[in-house]
Design a protein around this motif. Structure first.
Motif, PDB file in Angstrom:
ATOM      1  N   THR A  40      -7.070   6.646  -5.351  1.00  0.00           N
ATOM      2  CA  THR A  40      -6.775   7.831  -4.326  1.00  0.00           C
ATOM      3  C   THR A  40      -6.033   7.247  -3.144  1.00  0.00           C
ATOM      4  O   THR A  40      -6.315   6.046  -2.768  1.00  0.00           O
ATOM      5  CB  THR A  40      -7.936   8.235  -4.238  1.00  0.00           C
ATOM      6  N   LYS A  41      -5.298   7.913  -2.148  1.00  0.00           N
ATOM      7  CA  LYS A  41      -4.811   7.474  -1.026  1.00  0.00           C
ATOM      8  C   LYS A  41      -5.884   7.043  -0.153  1.00  0.00           C
ATOM      9  O   LYS A  41      -5.944   6.048   0.411  1.00  0.00           O
ATOM     10  CB  LYS A  41      -4.012   8.565  -0.396  1.00  0.00           C
ATOM     11  N   SER A  42      -6.979   8.013  -0.010  1.00  0.00           N
ATOM     12  CA  SER A  42      -7.855   7.616   0.928  1.00  0.00           C
ATOM     13  C   SER A  42      -8.668   6.383   0.509  1.00  0.00           C
ATOM     14  O   SER A  42      -9.012   5.529   1.416  1.00  0.00           O
ATOM     15  CB  SER A  42      -9.029   8.741   0.823  1.00  0.00           C
TER      16      SER A  42
ATOM     17  N   ARG B 269       0.974  -1.239   0.012  1.00  0.00           N
ATOM     18  CA  ARG B 269      -0.154  -0.061  -0.078  1.00  0.00           C
ATOM     19  C   ARG B 269       0.844   1.173   0.008  1.00  0.00           C
ATOM     20  O   ARG B 269       0.666   2.257  -0.693  1.00  0.00           O
ATOM     21  CB  ARG B 269      -0.984   0.000   1.210  1.00  0.00           C
TER      22      ARG B 269
ATOM     23  N   PHE C  60      -7.114   3.601  -0.968  1.00  0.00           N
ATOM     24  CA  PHE C  60      -6.522   2.673  -0.635  1.00  0.00           C
ATOM     25  C   PHE C  60      -6.143   2.425   0.773  1.00  0.00           C
ATOM     26  O   PHE C  60      -5.955   1.292   1.220  1.00  0.00           O
ATOM     27  CB  PHE C  60      -4.741   2.925  -1.213  1.00  0.00           C
ATOM     28  N   ASP C  61      -6.329   3.635   1.727  1.00  0.00           N
ATOM     29  CA  ASP C  61      -6.400   3.267   3.090  1.00  0.00           C
ATOM     30  C   ASP C  61      -7.274   2.349   3.671  1.00  0.00           C
ATOM     31  O   ASP C  61      -7.408   1.756   4.508  1.00  0.00           O
ATOM     32  CB  ASP C  61      -6.322   4.561   3.806  1.00  0.00           C
TER      33      ASP C  61
ATOM     34  N   VAL D  93       0.939   7.531  -6.372  1.00  0.00           N
ATOM     35  CA  VAL D  93      -0.556   8.591  -6.465  1.00  0.00           C
ATOM     36  C   VAL D  93       0.279   9.800  -6.367  1.00  0.00           C
ATOM     37  O   VAL D  93      -0.189  10.848  -6.952  1.00  0.00           O
ATOM     38  CB  VAL D  93      -1.464   8.141  -5.528  1.00  0.00           C
TER      39      VAL D  93
ATOM     40  N   GLU E 132       0.723   4.253  -2.980  1.00  0.00           N
ATOM     41  CA  GLU E 132       0.405   5.732  -2.373  1.00  0.00           C
ATOM     42  C   GLU E 132       1.466   6.688  -2.896  1.00  0.00           C
ATOM     43  O   GLU E 132       1.085   7.710  -3.118  1.00  0.00           O
ATOM     44  CB  GLU E 132       0.043   5.501  -0.938  1.00  0.00           C
ATOM     45  N   GLN E 133       2.526   6.204  -3.017  1.00  0.00           N
ATOM     46  CA  GLN E 133       3.624   6.920  -3.446  1.00  0.00           C
ATOM     47  C   GLN E 133       3.511   7.241  -5.166  1.00  0.00           C
ATOM     48  O   GLN E 133       3.832   8.297  -5.624  1.00  0.00           O
ATOM     49  CB  GLN E 133       4.968   6.197  -3.243  1.00  0.00           C
TER      50      GLN E 133
END
Length: 893
Positions: free
Chosen positions: A192-194, A153, A196-197, A160, A157-158
């Motif tokens: 998006t980061k959110s 993850r 993926f979180d 993105v 995210e990097q």
């Protein structure tokens, strides 16, 4: 691994053996010999194309699932699943996956688009069975465990963050949201980061089990293979994998375009203006006409490009992007200097496009566009991975039977078709307008050091035990004995002519280079004269003006460029005419006064913006830190130096720096050495050198001192970090080879090599990290580059320094040494996978004074090296305490 939906610019006889798990697939009408098609009983479709260009093969597995099929609120689910295929598959761990592909040469990747996900690798033909075994393992199942997702993850995210630092990506993302509101096309498959979180391993497993099934896959294989034996192997590996029914793909219901205008900040050195139009998708019968329309509008003979020679824009073009089944996007683009308002240029571009929509496009430009597209289809055969990608996109993304369907559709397009599409789609109500405007940035600042480093003393990666089916094939190292066979002669006027005959397509490519160094050959205070000369080549020759010259190229569907690096691509039947036009442009450019006035002003205005851009400031900070004061490479082109340049200076510079005795020409394609020599002599033979040859080689440089600099980039979300130092060697030094071998312990094999394993796979600090040695005749720069969030800059650097120190003080393991040698030895045949790669490799070796078979020479040296020699070389040459650090983006934390 990437999302490839960003802006970018064989006919067959089904020969299927008597295999019980295959059903014969009818070939399309007009298909060429050399294409084998089959469908397994589990529904997986297979296409095999034999292409003997080089002893390599590309395997591309296409799944018909992408951003369209992601669950609500999780736009990057397909992209995340793509990443997880590198985290381990059935009977194959993540470390084994990385090691297998590294030892086959490291040419593997994947991408996620709106309606497909593709996994592709190019390997030596002898390793095809290993590549198929690995692909089948992932078809059987991907390790979507929560533990592996937690490790991956951070890397995605990097990724993105990297793309969100790109102003063009941000424009496309915003444009799609407006152009395709209410449909899956409105969100990019990047994710998006959110989201993926909030993603979990079980969610990914459910997605994979729903969509990753043989009946939803097309396997395309292109290369120097035996189709019958390959088909048998595919049956053995894939035939027993069970399939299941697919859920329905989401329906696409397009709403009217949300016509609007918006502005975005940018870190580019110029201002961009866009007008984007919704155009027909690949399912539409008008798709081919829209492609021809885009080609017409982007022609250098069309009115849009005419804004450039008229001094109304730095650049102007039209292209297609975001191509989906139900719609695509056509865009007009104009570039203006950073300090110029782009509104007037956008308005003029709109008027030009509306005029074509109202009054129609020139018929001769339609004919030229069709000739170019048909010729382009022939050139596609000159690249094994390129041809695999063309077939994959035609079959999987567009739903065609073959790329030939696209070519046939283009041939059928009429002027009336193009004009009808222009009237329907080039309208204000169907468009979105955008401006990307550079924002001011501060000057580079020295940082307070390399703080925040962790104490890291972990041992190097443990050896990876490969599955038997991979170990049996990859445990043995073999030095290639055969390389590109060429004719190498010197013409009477000093031109070095190198010819490689290749009958794979009825095309010929000519590439040339004139040894030149503007830092050494430009008179004091005249910096920029070479850039002005380069901008003037497009204005024609002494016997043909700009439009007449471009028409002559269009008449033979040739792609040509002149300068210190020059080239022409042309069908075999027009080889002599193509070289004639290239020689006229290279040796006798028009250089008219009115064009000089425009180009010098445009160059000065571009330079004024570039000097303020983060990209220039970053490269300048690195040069100032690495090179001694007064070094020729530190010369700068500025508006003030350009103001001193006259047309007479440009002509003198052209005549004195372009010399046949400093020129190498490579001809590759369907031509014999005798034919090539006769044509080159005919059109370049009268070119003569005058006076002694100039010095074009920079002097060696002393060691640099360590330093750290931060370059602000307000638009960047992620930091780009460069760690570099000057090394006391050159490309001809014997130490080059153990250093390169060690570099392939550090990088070049994704998770199988130390830097990727430590910084990405284990720590999750970076999305990418690379190590390189840039060496020429007198200088060598060693660089490690990575991208990460600000809080990880120092943590990642600490791991880099640790890995470099271990290379200096500890012998690499036998397994790592074997793998590094395997990467380098297998990359030799991979370097022949396209005619372009072959030609560029030959030119590069010739320019450095290396033997043309240097890859074989190098392979023997790599094979003979031991771990102690690698350690001694790193200890002698690489000094982490002397690294120069330049960070572009937010200030490191």
């Amino acid at each position: 691994m990437n999302s490839r939906n960003l802006l970018a610019l064989t006919l067959g006889l089904a020969v299927v053996g008597a295999y019980g798990s295959f059903a014969q697939t009818p070939a399309p009408s007009g298909a060429e010999a050399g294409v084998v098609r089959a469908t397994l009983t589990n529904g997986m479709r297979v296409v095999i194309l034999r292409n003997s260009l080089a002893p390599v093969v590309t395997v591309e597995n296409n799944f018909m699932v992408g951003g369209d099929e992601t669950p609500p609120g999780f736009p990057g689910m397909a992209h995340a699943q793509e990443h997880m295929a590198f985290r381990g598959c059935s009977g194959m761990t993540a470390d084994q996956t990385a090691a297998i592909f590294a030892q086959m040469g490291g040419e593997n990747n994947a991408d996620t688009q709106q309606n497909i996900t593709q996994y592709f690798e190019t390997v030596p033909a002898a390793d095809l069975d290993v590549a198929l075994e690995a692909s089948a393992a992932c078809m059987r199942g991907i390790d979507d465990s929560q533990a592996e997702w937690a490790r991956e993850r951070g890397a995605i995210e990097q990724e993105v963050a990297r793309d969100l630092s790109n102003p063009t990506y941000k424009f496309i993302d915003r444009m799609n949201a407006d152009m395709f509101a209410g449909t899956p096309y409105a969100h990019d498959p990047l994710g998006t980061k959110s989201s993926f979180d909030a993603t979990t391993g079980p969610m990914l497993r459910a997605f994979e089990q729903k969509w990753y099934t043989p009946g939803n896959a097309i396997l395309v294989i292109v290369g120097d293979v035996d189709p019958t034996a390959t088909l048998a192997k595919i049956k053995q590996l894939f035939g027993s994998i069970p399939s299941h029914p697919l859920p329905p793909h989401p329906a696409i219901h397009l709403l009217p375009v949300k016509n609007e205008s918006f502005n975005l900040d940018s870190n580019l050195p110029y201002t961009l203006g866009f007008i984007a139009y919704r155009m027909p998708g690949t399912d539409s019968p008008d798709y081919a006409a829209s492609q021809i329309l885009a080609d017409v509008l982007s022609s250098q003979r069309a009115d849009l490009y005419g804004m450039v020679p008229a001094g109304k824009a730095l650049a102007a073009e039209f292209g297609m992007a975001e191509t989906y089944p139900k719609a695509s996007v056509g865009f007009g683009l104009v570039a203006e200097p950073a300090q110029v308002d782009v509104v007037a240029a956008i308005q003029q571009m709109r008027q030009i496009l509306e005029n074509y929509a109202t009054h129609g496009v020139p018929a001769d430009l339609v004919d030229a566009a069709k000739r170019s597209e048909v010729a382009g289809a022939e050139f596609q055969r000159n690249s094994i991975p390129g041809l695999a990608d063309v077939w994959s996109n035609a079959l999987a993304a567009e739903g065609r039977a073959s790329p030939e369907e696209d070519v046939d559709a283009l041939k059928r397009v009429t002027v009336a078709d193009v004009n009808r599409v222009a009237r329907e789609f080039l309208t204000g109500q169907n468009s979105i307008t955008a401006t990307l405007k550079p924002v001011p940035t501060g000057q580079p600042v020295a940082s307070k050091g390399f703080g925040g480093a962790e104490q890291v003393t972990a041992a190097p990666t443990k050896p990876v035990v490969l599955p038997p089916w991979a170990a049996n094939a990859l445990d043995k190292l073999k030095v290639p004995t055969d390389f590109v066979q060429v004719s190498d002669t010197t013409l009477p006027n000093g031109i070095r002519l190198i010819v490689k005959t290749d009958r794979i397509s009825p095309t010929v490519t000519v590439m040339g280079n004139v040894d030149h160094n503007s830092d050494l050959q430009t008179s004091p205070g005249m910096d920029g004269v070479a850039a002005v000369l380069d901008g003037l080549y497009s204005y024609g020759t002494q016997t043909m003006d700009r439009l007449a010259f471009q028409k002559a190229l269009d008449d033979i569907a040739a792609n040509e460029s002149a300068g210190y690096n020059f080239s022409v691509e042309v069908l075999k039947d027009h080889f002599s005419r193509g070289v004639e036009l290239l020689a006229a442009n290279e040796l006798h450019p028009a250089l008219p006064q009115h064009a000089f006035d425009v180009v010098r002003q445009q160059t000065a205005m571009f330079v004024a913006g570039d000097l303020k851009s983060p990209s220039y400031k970053t490269s300048r900070a690195l040069d100032l830190a690495l090179l001694p004061a007064g070094d020729p490479a530190l010369r700068q082109t500025t508006p003030a130096t350009l103001a001193k340049v006259t047309l007479a200076d440009v002509k003198q510079y052209h005549d004195s720096t372009l010399r046949p005795d400093l020129t190498t020409i490579v001809v590759i394609g369907d031509v014999t050495p005798e034919e090539a020599k006769a044509v080159i002599l005919k059109w370049f033979g009268a070119w003569k050198a005058v006076g002694p040859a100039p010095n074009t080689t920079l002097p060696p440089v002393p060691p640099n001192k360590p330093s750290a600099t931060n370059v602000a980039d307000p638009e960047a979300v992620q930091d780009t970090v460069e760690l570099s130092e000057e090394l006391p060697l050159n490309r001809l030094s014997p130490e080059y080879y153990p250093l390169q071998l060690g570099n392939h312990v550090l990088g070049g094999g994704f998770y199988a090599t130390r830097l990727y394993h430590d910084l990405r796979q284990e720590a999750g600090y970076v999305y990418y990290v690379g190590v390189s040695l840039d060496a020429d005749k007198t200088r060598a720069t060693y660089t490690v580059e990575y991208g990460c969030n600000p809080e990880n800059v120092s943590k990642a650097r600490a791991l880099v320094v640790r890995d470099l120190e271990q290379m200096r003080t500890q012998n690499v393991s036998p397994a790592e040494l074997h793998q590094a040698k395997a990467i380098l030895l297998r990359q030799i045949p991979l370097s022949e996978s396209s005619e372009e790669a072959v030609a560029k490799g030959i030119l590069g070796r010739a320019g450095l004074g290396l033997p043309l078979n240097e890859p074989i020479v190098a392979a023997k040296k790599y094979y003979a090296l031991d771990a102690e020699q690698v350690r001694e070389t790193f200890f002698k040459l690489v000094h982490p305490e002397d690294l120069v650090q330049v960070v572009r983006g937010p200030a490191p934390k």
